[in-house]
Design an enzyme around this catalytic site. Sequence first.
Site, PDB file in Angstrom:
ATOM      1  N   LYS A  29       0.824  -1.199   0.000  1.00  0.00           N
ATOM      2  CA  LYS A  29       0.000   0.000   0.000  1.00  0.00           C
ATOM      3  C   LYS A  29       0.865   1.258   0.000  1.00  0.00           C
ATOM      4  O   LYS A  29       0.675   2.179  -0.805  1.00  0.00           O
ATOM      5  CB  LYS A  29      -0.907  -0.021   1.237  1.00  0.00           C
ATOM      6  CG  LYS A  29      -2.088   0.902   1.172  1.00  0.00           C
ATOM      7  CD  LYS A  29      -2.903   0.830   2.462  1.00  0.00           C
ATOM      8  CE  LYS A  29      -3.698  -0.461   2.525  1.00  0.00           C
ATOM      9  NZ  LYS A  29      -4.277  -0.694   3.858  1.00  0.00           N
ATOM     10  N   ARG A 100      -3.200   3.276   8.501  1.00  0.00           N
ATOM     11  CA  ARG A 100      -3.509   2.096   7.681  1.00  0.00           C
ATOM     12  C   ARG A 100      -2.343   1.128   7.679  1.00  0.00           C
ATOM     13  O   ARG A 100      -1.207   1.532   7.528  1.00  0.00           O
ATOM     14  CB  ARG A 100      -3.782   2.543   6.238  1.00  0.00           C
ATOM     15  CG  ARG A 100      -4.566   3.812   6.129  1.00  0.00           C
ATOM     16  CD  ARG A 100      -4.597   4.353   4.694  1.00  0.00           C
ATOM     17  NE  ARG A 100      -5.259   3.444   3.772  1.00  0.00           N
ATOM     18  CZ  ARG A 100      -5.303   3.630   2.454  1.00  0.00           C
ATOM     19  NH1 ARG A 100      -4.686   4.680   1.922  1.00  0.00           N
ATOM     20  NH2 ARG A 100      -5.931   2.779   1.675  1.00  0.00           N
ATOM     21  N   GLY A 109      -8.498  -6.824   4.092  1.00  0.00           N
ATOM     22  CA  GLY A 109      -9.305  -6.888   5.309  1.00  0.00           C
ATOM     23  C   GLY A 109      -8.590  -7.514   6.488  1.00  0.00           C
ATOM     24  O   GLY A 109      -9.197  -7.770   7.517  1.00  0.00           O
ATOM     25  N   MET A 111      -5.935  -6.340   8.262  1.00  0.00           N
ATOM     26  CA  MET A 111      -5.557  -5.449   9.351  1.00  0.00           C
ATOM     27  C   MET A 111      -6.359  -4.165   9.249  1.00  0.00           C
ATOM     28  O   MET A 111      -6.651  -3.693   8.171  1.00  0.00           O
ATOM     29  CB  MET A 111      -4.073  -5.210   9.304  1.00  0.00           C
ATOM     30  CG  MET A 111      -3.406  -6.508   9.707  1.00  0.00           C
ATOM     31  SD  MET A 111      -1.682  -6.396   9.892  1.00  0.00           S
ATOM     32  CE  MET A 111      -1.191  -7.222   8.435  1.00  0.00           C
ATOM     33  N   ARG A 373      -3.534  -1.518  -6.361  1.00  0.00           N
ATOM     34  CA  ARG A 373      -2.735  -2.747  -6.264  1.00  0.00           C
ATOM     35  C   ARG A 373      -3.154  -3.673  -7.386  1.00  0.00           C
ATOM     36  O   ARG A 373      -4.234  -3.506  -7.964  1.00  0.00           O
ATOM     37  CB  ARG A 373      -2.950  -3.415  -4.911  1.00  0.00           C
ATOM     38  CG  ARG A 373      -4.386  -3.858  -4.725  1.00  0.00           C
ATOM     39  CD  ARG A 373      -4.631  -4.418  -3.335  1.00  0.00           C
ATOM     40  NE  ARG A 373      -6.053  -4.327  -3.044  1.00  0.00           N
ATOM     41  CZ  ARG A 373      -6.579  -4.310  -1.846  1.00  0.00           C
ATOM     42  NH1 ARG A 373      -5.806  -4.366  -0.795  1.00  0.00           N
ATOM     43  NH2 ARG A 373      -7.874  -4.240  -1.664  1.00  0.00           N
ATOM     44  N   HIS A 491     -16.298  -8.468   1.622  1.00  0.00           N
ATOM     45  CA  HIS A 491     -15.267  -9.376   2.124  1.00  0.00           C
ATOM     46  C   HIS A 491     -15.453 -10.782   1.546  1.00  0.00           C
ATOM     47  O   HIS A 491     -14.519 -11.390   1.022  1.00  0.00           O
ATOM     48  CB  HIS A 491     -15.331  -9.423   3.656  1.00  0.00           C
ATOM     49  CG  HIS A 491     -14.328 -10.356   4.264  1.00  0.00           C
ATOM     50  ND1 HIS A 491     -14.649 -11.647   4.616  1.00  0.00           N
ATOM     51  CD2 HIS A 491     -13.015 -10.201   4.540  1.00  0.00           C
ATOM     52  CE1 HIS A 491     -13.567 -12.239   5.096  1.00  0.00           C
ATOM     53  NE2 HIS A 491     -12.561 -11.385   5.067  1.00  0.00           N
ATOM     54  N   ARG A 597       0.552 -47.937 -12.297  1.00  0.00           N
ATOM     55  CA  ARG A 597       0.638 -48.828 -11.131  1.00  0.00           C
ATOM     56  C   ARG A 597      -0.121 -50.099 -11.459  1.00  0.00           C
ATOM     57  O   ARG A 597      -1.346 -50.104 -11.424  1.00  0.00           O
ATOM     58  CB  ARG A 597       0.019 -48.164  -9.908  1.00  0.00           C
ATOM     59  CG  ARG A 597       0.584 -46.801  -9.559  1.00  0.00           C
ATOM     60  CD  ARG A 597      -0.263 -46.218  -8.431  1.00  0.00           C
ATOM     61  NE  ARG A 597       0.129 -44.866  -8.082  1.00  0.00           N
ATOM     62  CZ  ARG A 597      -0.375 -43.785  -8.648  1.00  0.00           C
ATOM     63  NH1 ARG A 597      -1.267 -43.895  -9.623  1.00  0.00           N
ATOM     64  NH2 ARG A 597       0.011 -42.588  -8.260  1.00  0.00           N
ATOM     65  N   SER A 799      13.444 -43.394 -12.329  1.00  0.00           N
ATOM     66  CA  SER A 799      12.250 -42.637 -11.985  1.00  0.00           C
ATOM     67  C   SER A 799      12.238 -42.479 -10.475  1.00  0.00           C
ATOM     68  O   SER A 799      12.248 -43.471  -9.743  1.00  0.00           O
ATOM     69  CB  SER A 799      10.992 -43.377 -12.461  1.00  0.00           C
ATOM     70  OG  SER A 799       9.852 -42.664 -12.037  1.00  0.00           O
ATOM     71  N   CYS A 866       8.009 -39.584 -10.506  1.00  0.00           N
ATOM     72  CA  CYS A 866       6.582 -39.879 -10.401  1.00  0.00           C
ATOM     73  C   CYS A 866       6.232 -39.700  -8.932  1.00  0.00           C
ATOM     74  O   CYS A 866       7.092 -39.739  -8.085  1.00  0.00           O
ATOM     75  CB  CYS A 866       6.277 -41.279 -10.901  1.00  0.00           C
ATOM     76  SG  CYS A 866       7.143 -42.580 -10.007  1.00  0.00           S
ATOM     77  N   TYR A 886      11.638 -35.260 -17.188  1.00  0.00           N
ATOM     78  CA  TYR A 886      10.185 -35.103 -17.104  1.00  0.00           C
ATOM     79  C   TYR A 886       9.701 -35.224 -15.670  1.00  0.00           C
ATOM     80  O   TYR A 886      10.425 -35.723 -14.800  1.00  0.00           O
ATOM     81  CB  TYR A 886       9.473 -36.151 -17.986  1.00  0.00           C
ATOM     82  CG  TYR A 886       9.573 -37.573 -17.481  1.00  0.00           C
ATOM     83  CD1 TYR A 886       8.676 -38.064 -16.527  1.00  0.00           C
ATOM     84  CD2 TYR A 886      10.561 -38.434 -17.945  1.00  0.00           C
ATOM     85  CE1 TYR A 886       8.774 -39.362 -16.058  1.00  0.00           C
ATOM     86  CE2 TYR A 886      10.661 -39.728 -17.489  1.00  0.00           C
ATOM     87  CZ  TYR A 886       9.763 -40.198 -16.533  1.00  0.00           C
ATOM     88  OH  TYR A 886       9.857 -41.470 -16.067  1.00  0.00           O
TER      89      TYR A 886
HETATM   90  P1  ADP Z   1      -7.566  -2.239   3.618  1.00  0.00           P
HETATM   91  O1  ADP Z   1      -6.156  -2.609   3.654  1.00  0.00           O
HETATM   92  O2  ADP Z   1      -8.432  -3.119   4.435  1.00  0.00           O
HETATM   93  O3  ADP Z   1      -8.075  -2.022   2.234  1.00  0.00           O
HETATM   94  P2  ADP Z   1      -7.309   0.602   3.865  1.00  0.00           P
HETATM   95  O4  ADP Z   1      -6.133   1.082   4.598  1.00  0.00           O
HETATM   96  O5  ADP Z   1      -7.245   0.635   2.396  1.00  0.00           O
HETATM   97  O6  ADP Z   1      -7.676  -0.854   4.377  1.00  0.00           O
HETATM   98  O7  ADP Z   1      -8.510   1.448   4.376  1.00  0.00           O
HETATM   99  C1  ADP Z   1      -9.825   1.081   4.156  1.00  0.00           C
HETATM  100  C2  ADP Z   1     -10.621   2.235   3.650  1.00  0.00           C
HETATM  101  O8  ADP Z   1     -10.529   3.331   4.517  1.00  0.00           O
HETATM  102  C3  ADP Z   1     -10.149   2.758   2.331  1.00  0.00           C
HETATM  103  O9  ADP Z   1     -10.658   2.024   1.269  1.00  0.00           O
HETATM  104  C4  ADP Z   1     -10.718   4.143   2.339  1.00  0.00           C
HETATM  105  O10 ADP Z   1     -12.072   4.114   1.915  1.00  0.00           O
HETATM  106  C5  ADP Z   1     -10.655   4.519   3.791  1.00  0.00           C
HETATM  107  N1  ADP Z   1      -9.501   5.373   4.001  1.00  0.00           N
HETATM  108  C6  ADP Z   1      -8.249   5.011   4.312  1.00  0.00           C
HETATM  109  N2  ADP Z   1      -7.447   6.087   4.400  1.00  0.00           N
HETATM  110  C7  ADP Z   1      -8.209   7.156   4.122  1.00  0.00           C
HETATM  111  C8  ADP Z   1      -7.963   8.544   4.031  1.00  0.00           C
HETATM  112  N3  ADP Z   1      -6.759   9.064   4.223  1.00  0.00           N
HETATM  113  N4  ADP Z   1      -8.997   9.341   3.724  1.00  0.00           N
HETATM  114  C9  ADP Z   1     -10.219   8.824   3.507  1.00  0.00           C
HETATM  115  N5  ADP Z   1     -10.516   7.534   3.575  1.00  0.00           N
HETATM  116  C10 ADP Z   1      -9.531   6.694   3.882  1.00  0.00           C
HETATM  117 MG    MG Z   2      -7.768  -0.763   1.015  1.00  0.00          MG
END
Ligand code: ADP
Ligand code: MG
Length: 908
Positions: A29, A100, A109, A111, A373, A491, A597, A799, A866, A886
């Site tokens: 990120k 973040r 999702g 962390m 990403r 999720h 076999r 083999s 094998c 192989y």
């Molecule tokens: P994850 O790794 O679970 O995707 P993120 O760090 O991307 O978590 O954060 C989840 C959400 O929080 C982002 O998709 C965004 O909508 C919101 N968010 C994160 N940072 C900011 C920010 N600086 N301003 C506004 N929204 C934010």
């Molecule tokens: Mg995100």
Amino acid sequence: MKSPEKFVYVFGSNRSEGAAAMKNLLGGKGANLAEMCRLGITVPSGFTISTEACTAFTEQGRDAVFELIQGEVLAGVKFLETEMGKSFGDASDPLLLSVRSGARASMPGMMDTILNLGLNDEAVLGLARKTNDARFAWDSYRRFVQMYGDVVMGLKPVSKEDHDPFEVIIDMVKAQKGVKLDTDLDADDLKELVQRFKSLIRARIGRDFPTDPWEQLWGAVWAVFESWNNERACVYRELNDIPASWGTAVNVQVMVFGNLGDSSATGVAFSRDAGTGEDLFNGEFLVNAQGEDVVAGIRTPQQVSLVGSQRWAELALVSEEERQLHYPSLQELMPDIYQQLLHAETTLENHFRDMQDIEFTIQQGKLWMLQTRNGKRTGSAMVRIAMEMLQQGMIDEKTALQRVVPDRLNELLHPIFDPGARKAAVILARGLPASPGAATGQIVFHADEAETWAKAGKDVILVRQETSPEDLRGMSVARGILTARGGMTSHAAVVARGMGKCCVSGAGAVHVDLKARTMSIGEAVYHEGDWISLDGSAGEVYAGQIATKDAELSGDFGKLMALTDKYKRMDIRANADTPDEAMVARNFGATGIGLCRTEHMFFEGARILAVREMILADNEAGRRKALAKLLPMQRGDFEGLFREMHDLPVTIRLLDPPLHEFLPHDEANQRTMAAEMGVSLGKIRMRVEELHEFNPMMGHRGCRLGISYPEITEMQARAVFEAALNVRAAGIHVKTEIMVPLVGTVREFNAQADVIRRTAATVFAERGETLDYLLGSMIETPRGALMADSIARQAEFFSFGTNDLTQMTLGFSRDDAGKFLPEYLKRGIYEHDPFRSIDQKGVGVLVQMAVEKGRSVRPDLEVGVCGEHGGDPVSVAFFDQAGLDYVSCSPYRVPIARLAAAQAAIAS
Ligand code: ADP
Ligand code: MG
Ligand code: MG
């Protein structure tokens, strides 16, 4: 670029210390936020605390890390203050931050992110005055207290049946007011929520919610570091082979607000379709919303593009008028912003040359990018995107091959519903086609129960209101996942696609009652254990079980497979014992059989009777009599196999398992056998007892059988030669290879080779014609590997039987390893299951050594593998390095091995 003392890297409007190439240090990120700044894409300013700080945190603890990074973090905040012209902790016009997490590999999702950090009882008033929007200010504060209370202070539901305690309070306040949506709550309601949240925290945690912004910030940073080792992160790492040593970075970033009224919004988008791979920009957003609202499934999100919106309406059964009125696309609602987003998306996809998964927020008509990403995708999307990007000239052939994760090809080979059976089935509900595939199973409502049921061998469908990271394990064992809420980016949807698992999300008609363990759809009620079926490609939920059939392979798959042949060095053969298996293998592109076999043929139909007669015989004459009955059957088997394989090599292994495996061990079956064969029960029992072994794996099996009973080898060799001559008469020139199992000394090999060569001479004399064939040795005992040079003087090919070689080298049997191997893996005593992926440092050295020794005396020695490892991509790469000719694997893994072999050749 990096000095040993540097832990913090800033990114902003005209300064970006990081870059995409710095993922290991900054996490995915952080590195990509920095890269977006470099590309001139509008991103809120921020700074990244490196993964090295996380490692230091784990190793040296909080205080030591505080000393290490404190100064740089202060400087980072100062940088943001300068960029924004606001002060952190200023009560009249507060600078608000998000904190973040972000590891090297994206862990969706896993962390938790904390938004609106910096607010407290005074700052909220300042924010309200400054924005002239009290509702917004209190909503931001309410979200902050809720997230912080959960993530940093650890306020969780008491039990799994319990709801989120914060949500319970929200529902209470909504009920008091008689409103339905969060958006119906006004500033006073939100203020009340904040008070109640804070009391709840005090009561349950025994501490006050921190009002000092700096205390809030550090608390959040530590929480991110700690979350690297929380249960759900560990589970995800385990499922995805991510080492614990990587650590996570922390991104501290200036807030932008998607909840500042109707010209604000937040959303996620994909540059191509993550389910099918179609080159279509698509995504979801919510007006006047913040953060994870889109993926949390609280409101029904709207589609980013018009095409996507129209398709969605069809699936959700929404009329065109209703769609335009209530769910217009971003393209219709904010055409300018849509164009900017499209532009950013194209720039990013072209830059990274891969499908992008992006997060954005619109604050009062201005677009901000928050993340990009390489997007997770299904196996078929992986193939399609790679082949289309190749066609579009975005990537070259090698890159296209490397874009597809070999194991994910599995999903394309998965069964689909039998169209006839499906037509007859009743549709219960529709949801979104979140992750393709077909699944039939019994309903369970809790992830841990999904695990228990699956362990008991049941097929389950996990049905949830929505899923959360706690459900990961349960999701991974379920056949399919059904959720009542959530969109294509929820999720459940994202995780299911990552796992290649069928998922229908947001089936609004489904009502889940966790306490009663029921799911109701209209009047109908379904209980735990009831059968349902899901079609993840159509988003449909069916009653009962539906029969499945094999998938048809798409054009892109064929193109990819053709490309593997252009690059791979090794051949891929298959382990196949029947013409049917051989056909599957050939269809998947196997260029030979690496292991047949023969004992599998002994179990079929009437043969088992002749086999048992042979085992019960008291002398050689009796055995020969029984073997004479087996000969035509075995010859027929080989003919079938040879015909199916045309002119390709077929490697046949002599009888391998201990004889007791062919006898029944329980009394009832022994009685039946006695009756069928006209012998006494006593005789059978006695023979079973005689054959009993304390350690069958190292007992009377392999070439030891053929040495004790050469007439068995003789019959098998004769069947092979006669079959080969017979099919040759029909114009099929099989490359016949016979191999001797479990050889530890060249004398064992010679003893069997004598019998085989003598039999060949006899058969050729009888028929008045000869045949070329290869006579080889399996290398599957450590001694066999150590003596490889002396064996290669006699054997024409090797083999590697890596299953046995692994058992004997490690000294633990595959059948008993289950008792301790899981613990070994957990504690890192072995890094991975050595029966799944070859133990390169141990067993692998034996393989390398045997290849070298073998070729030192016979340079043209053909060498293959094998056994299970032949279909494991990591092992395939190792075998390529070791110079094998192989690998041979099960028919369904042939495409996987082909791709893995191509990738290995490209990498070296
Ligand atoms: P994850 O790794 O679970 O995707 P993120 O760090 O991307 O978590 O954060 C989840 C959400 O929080 C982002 O998709 C965004 O909508 C919101 N968010 C994160 N940072 C900011 C920010 N600086 N301003 C506004 N929204 C934010
Ligand atoms: Mg995100
Ligand atoms: Mg073996």
